[in-house]
Motif scaffolding. Structure first.
Motif, PDB file in Angstrom:
ATOM      1  N   LEU A  46       0.832  -1.216   0.000  1.00 32.92           N
ATOM      2  CA  LEU A  46       0.000   0.000   0.000  1.00 32.92           C
ATOM      3  C   LEU A  46       0.861   1.257   0.000  1.00 32.92           C
ATOM      4  O   LEU A  46       0.536   2.229  -0.685  1.00 32.92           O
ATOM      5  CB  LEU A  46      -0.943   0.004   1.198  1.00 32.92           C
ATOM      6  CG  LEU A  46      -2.108  -0.967   1.130  1.00 32.92           C
ATOM      7  CD1 LEU A  46      -2.979  -0.808   2.371  1.00 32.92           C
ATOM      8  CD2 LEU A  46      -2.938  -0.765  -0.123  1.00 32.92           C
ATOM      9  N   TYR A  47       1.941   1.241   0.754  1.00 30.97           N
ATOM     10  CA  TYR A  47       2.843   2.395   0.778  1.00 30.97           C
ATOM     11  C   TYR A  47       3.427   2.640  -0.613  1.00 30.97           C
ATOM     12  O   TYR A  47       3.456   3.773  -1.097  1.00 30.97           O
ATOM     13  CB  TYR A  47       3.968   2.162   1.797  1.00 30.97           C
ATOM     14  CG  TYR A  47       4.914   3.324   1.895  1.00 30.97           C
ATOM     15  CD1 TYR A  47       4.639   4.400   2.745  1.00 30.97           C
ATOM     16  CD2 TYR A  47       6.082   3.362   1.147  1.00 30.97           C
ATOM     17  CE1 TYR A  47       5.507   5.472   2.838  1.00 30.97           C
ATOM     18  CE2 TYR A  47       6.950   4.436   1.224  1.00 30.97           C
ATOM     19  CZ  TYR A  47       6.658   5.486   2.074  1.00 30.97           C
ATOM     20  OH  TYR A  47       7.512   6.557   2.150  1.00 30.97           O
ATOM     21  N   ASP A  50       0.711   3.925  -2.895  1.00 24.87           N
ATOM     22  CA  ASP A  50       0.341   5.285  -2.504  1.00 24.87           C
ATOM     23  C   ASP A  50       1.355   6.312  -2.999  1.00 24.87           C
ATOM     24  O   ASP A  50       0.993   7.445  -3.313  1.00 24.87           O
ATOM     25  CB  ASP A  50       0.209   5.368  -0.987  1.00 24.87           C
ATOM     26  CG  ASP A  50      -0.309   6.707  -0.510  1.00 24.87           C
ATOM     27  OD1 ASP A  50      -1.259   7.241  -1.127  1.00 24.87           O
ATOM     28  OD2 ASP A  50       0.219   7.230   0.490  1.00 24.87           O
ATOM     29  N   HIS A  51       2.603   5.910  -3.094  1.00 21.03           N
ATOM     30  CA  HIS A  51       3.661   6.828  -3.524  1.00 21.03           C
ATOM     31  C   HIS A  51       3.988   6.714  -5.012  1.00 21.03           C
ATOM     32  O   HIS A  51       4.958   7.297  -5.480  1.00 21.03           O
ATOM     33  CB  HIS A  51       4.907   6.619  -2.674  1.00 21.03           C
ATOM     34  CG  HIS A  51       4.724   7.151  -1.287  1.00 21.03           C
ATOM     35  ND1 HIS A  51       4.075   6.447  -0.303  1.00 21.03           N
ATOM     36  CD2 HIS A  51       5.056   8.336  -0.752  1.00 21.03           C
ATOM     37  CE1 HIS A  51       4.036   7.170   0.797  1.00 21.03           C
ATOM     38  NE2 HIS A  51       4.629   8.324   0.554  1.00 21.03           N
TER      39      HIS A  51
END
Length: 64
Positions: A46-47, A50-51
């Motif tokens: 997810l990180y 997200d980035h």
């Protein structure tokens, strides 16, 4: 997005440049049961998504 391999997840962009990424729970033989590996990998994935500027939507289906 660089393809990283995960034990419990698979990231797929079915249509290039669509901005829609599918984050598959990828343990169909185990009916996609959630394990310690999942809880370790899920926040990392997810990180990364997200980035990633190319990601607009994340779909969370189960494989199988």
């Amino acid at each position: 997005m660089a393809e990283e391999k995960y034990k419990t997840l698979e990231v797929v962009e079915k249509n290039p440049k669509s901005g829609v990424f599918h984050l598959y729970l990828n343990r169909p033989r185990q009916r996609n049961a959630l394990t310690h590996d999942f809880f370790t990998e899920f926040p990392k994935v997810l990180y990364a998504l997200d980035h990633n500027r190319d990601v607009n939507v994340i779909v969370l289906p189960g494989a199988g």
